[in-house]
Every structure is written in structure tokens, then in C-alpha cells.
Enzyme design. Structure first.
Site, short mmCIF file in Angstrom:
data_model
loop_
_atom_site.label_atom_id
_atom_site.label_comp_id
_atom_site.label_asym_id
_atom_site.label_seq_id
_atom_site.Cartn_x
_atom_site.Cartn_y
_atom_site.Cartn_z
N ASP A 1 36.00 37.31 46.48
CA ASP A 1 35.82 37.51 47.92
C ASP A 1 37.17 37.49 48.65
OD1 ASP A 1 34.35 37.96 50.21
OD2 ASP A 1 33.89 35.85 50.56
N HIS B 1 39.96 46.49 48.85
CA HIS B 1 39.12 46.68 47.66
C HIS B 1 39.94 47.28 46.52
CE1 HIS B 1 35.76 45.38 49.91
NE2 HIS B 1 35.65 46.47 50.67
N LEU C 1 36.51 39.67 24.38
CA LEU C 1 36.00 39.18 25.66
C LEU C 1 34.80 40.02 26.14
CD1 LEU C 1 36.56 37.35 28.24
CD2 LEU C 1 37.84 39.30 29.13
#
Ligand code: IPE
Ligand code: IPE
Ligand code: MG
Length: 247
Positions: free
Chosen positions: A17, A34, A128
């Protein structure tokens, strides 16, 4: 369930955020925030591999984020598609397994195809695991699991009394993935915003004011250091965990 105390979290879940505020600080449009956020995603993936983390879950777009201005939503969709195009091959060559969590049926058909192809390409990778939550909501996840179980009950495949926490777990989008050990939220808000509600039941929470595009390896190490100092009791007493009383 991972009922153990380990210095490095095996599964980290992050609410990324603060992109909008990061851009605002620079007098730039929110979209630039973004874009910088995507760069931070590239970095955190690398840092998690270096630290031997097994699963990284990233909240990219919530089921509530459709309420944002149409222009921001469409730019976010575009960015998601571009990021997939640019990153997936590299992820694959780094042995990363990519999974999208969320209701992807609301996305354009081309984005849905891209998502399925990316998941298929990387599904046998053993490094991962990166989960990207997109059009995800914790309440939606539990609801769709309940619907799947109800369907099985109606068809006679399952008895209502056979519904257990495990059978609910198995229908969640995170089925087969152990629960997050460490939750990080950047950007200063201290709330869960409908992320992995069921799965976070015993996760250690870490909040930082750092805005997501600024989140770096030092911030990650701070979060891991805080995690490693926590005593995860899962309802037991401290003495039990230290072996001074009967387990
Ligand atoms: C998080 O950053 C990214 C998404 C929700 C897509 P925000 O866009 O919420 O950034 P702030 O909270 O407005 O700063
Ligand atoms: C949560 O961030 C969702 C994502 C980071 C994708 P928001 O910025 O949408 O959360 P609220 O609205 O402040 O709770
Ligand atoms: Mg926000």
C-alpha cells in the site's frame, strides 16, 4: 499449519500500500506510483529468494478496488498485463512458481489467458512460490469455498458433519499452501482490508509507514527481525513452549 518458531518466515504476505501517496509526494499522477510499485515487486521477489523464503503472497488488487476511478482501474489492468509479459519468462528461468489468487473471471479474456499461460508455464517450478492476489477478497475466498462444499453436500459426496477446518482449507484459493507466517502492510494503515482473512488467523502482523515503492531490503530485514523476536504461542503458555511444563 506451521506451528513452529523459525527465525525466517517461510511464507510472507504483503499488502503493498501507498503507491498513490508516493506519486502525490512527487507531484506525479497516481499511475506513476503503481509503476514504481511494480519495480518494488521485482526487488522483493529477489530479496525473498536470497533469504530462503518459500512463499510470497502479494495483494495487488482487491475486490473493492473496482470502486476506484475507471481510469485508474484500467491503467492498473494494463500494468498487470505488461508486468506479466515482462516478468514471467524471467520468473520461469529463476524457478519461480506463479499463482494468481482471486476471481479472474472479471478480467478481460486476454488477461485471463495470459494468467492461465503464466501459471501453466511455471507450475512445475520448485523455487519461490509467488502468489499475486488480484480481484481477491478474503470474504470472497471463504464464500467460494462454502459454495464448493455446499455443492458436494447436495450431490451426496460430502455429509454436513464431515465439513472440517481442513475441508474448508482445501477449497480456499490457497489450498495446499501453508499459512502466512509474517504479514507486512506498508503505507501506514493498520488494517487487513479483506486480504487473507481465514489464513491470517495466527500470522504475525507487521505495519510500516514506508510507502510500497520505497520498500527496500532494509525494510524487509526490519520486518523479519521483528518476526524473529515474536513468540508464537498458538494458545499455549510461554512455559510450555520452553519445555518447562508438559506440552
Ligand atoms: C496500493 O496503493 C495499490 C493498489 C491498491 C492497487 P494505493 O493505490 O492504495 O496507494 P495509496 O493508499 O492511495 O497511497
Ligand atoms: C489494499 O489497499 C489493497 C491492495 C494493496 C491491493 P487499499 O489502499 O485498497 O486499502 P484501503 O482501501 O485503504 O483499506
Ligand atoms: Mg491504499
Amino acid at each position: 499449519m506451521t506451528e513452529e518458531n523459525s527465525p525466517v518466515p517461510k511464507h510472507i504476505a504483503i499488502i503493498m500500500d501507498g503507491n498513490g501517496r508516493w506519486a502525490k509526494q512527487r507531484h506525479q499522477p497516481r499511475f506513476m506510483g503503481h509503476r514504481a510499485g511494480v519495480k518494488a515487486v521485482e526487488r522483493i521477489i529477489k530479496q525473498c529468494i536470497e533469504r530462503n523464503v518459500s512463499v510470497l503472497s502479494l495483494f495487488a488488487f482487491s475486490s473493492e478496488n473496482w470502486k476506484r476511478p475507471t481510469k485508474e482501474v484500467s491503467l492498473l489492468m494494463e500494468l498487470f498485463s505488461i508486468a506479466l509479459k515482462q516478468q514471467v519468462k524471467r520468473m520461469h528461468s529463476n524457478n519461480i512458481r506463479l499463482k494468481i489468487l482471486g476471481d479472474i473471471s472479471k478480467f478481460s479474456t486476454s488477461l485471463q489467458t495470459q494468467i492461465r499461460e503464466s501459471e501453466l508455464l511455471t507450475e512445475n517450478n520448485t523455487g519461490l512460490q509467488v502468489n499475486v492476489a488480484a480481484n481477491y477478497g478474503g470474504r470472497w475466498d471463504v464464500t467460494q469455498a462454502v459454495q464448493a462444499l455446499a455443492t458436494k453436500v447436495c450431490s451426496g459426496e460430502l455429509k454436513p458433519e464431515d465439513i472440517t477446518e481442513d475441508s474448508i482449507n482445501n477449497e480456499l484459493t490457497t489450498s495446499g499452501i501453508f499459512e502466512p507466517d509474517l504479514f507486512i502492510r506498508t503505507g501506514g494503515e493498520q488494517r487487513v482490508s479483506n486480504f487473507l482473512l481465514w489464513q491470517l488467523a495466527y500470522t504475525e502482523l507487521f505495519f510500516t509507514d514506508t510507502l510500497w515503492p520505497d520498500f527496500d531490503s532494509e525494510d524487509l530485514d526490519d520486518a523479519i527481525a521483528s518476526f524473529s523476536k515474536r513468540e508464537r504461542r498458538y494458545g499455549k503458555t510461554s512455559e510450555q513452549l520452553q519445555g518447562q511444563e508438559d506440552a
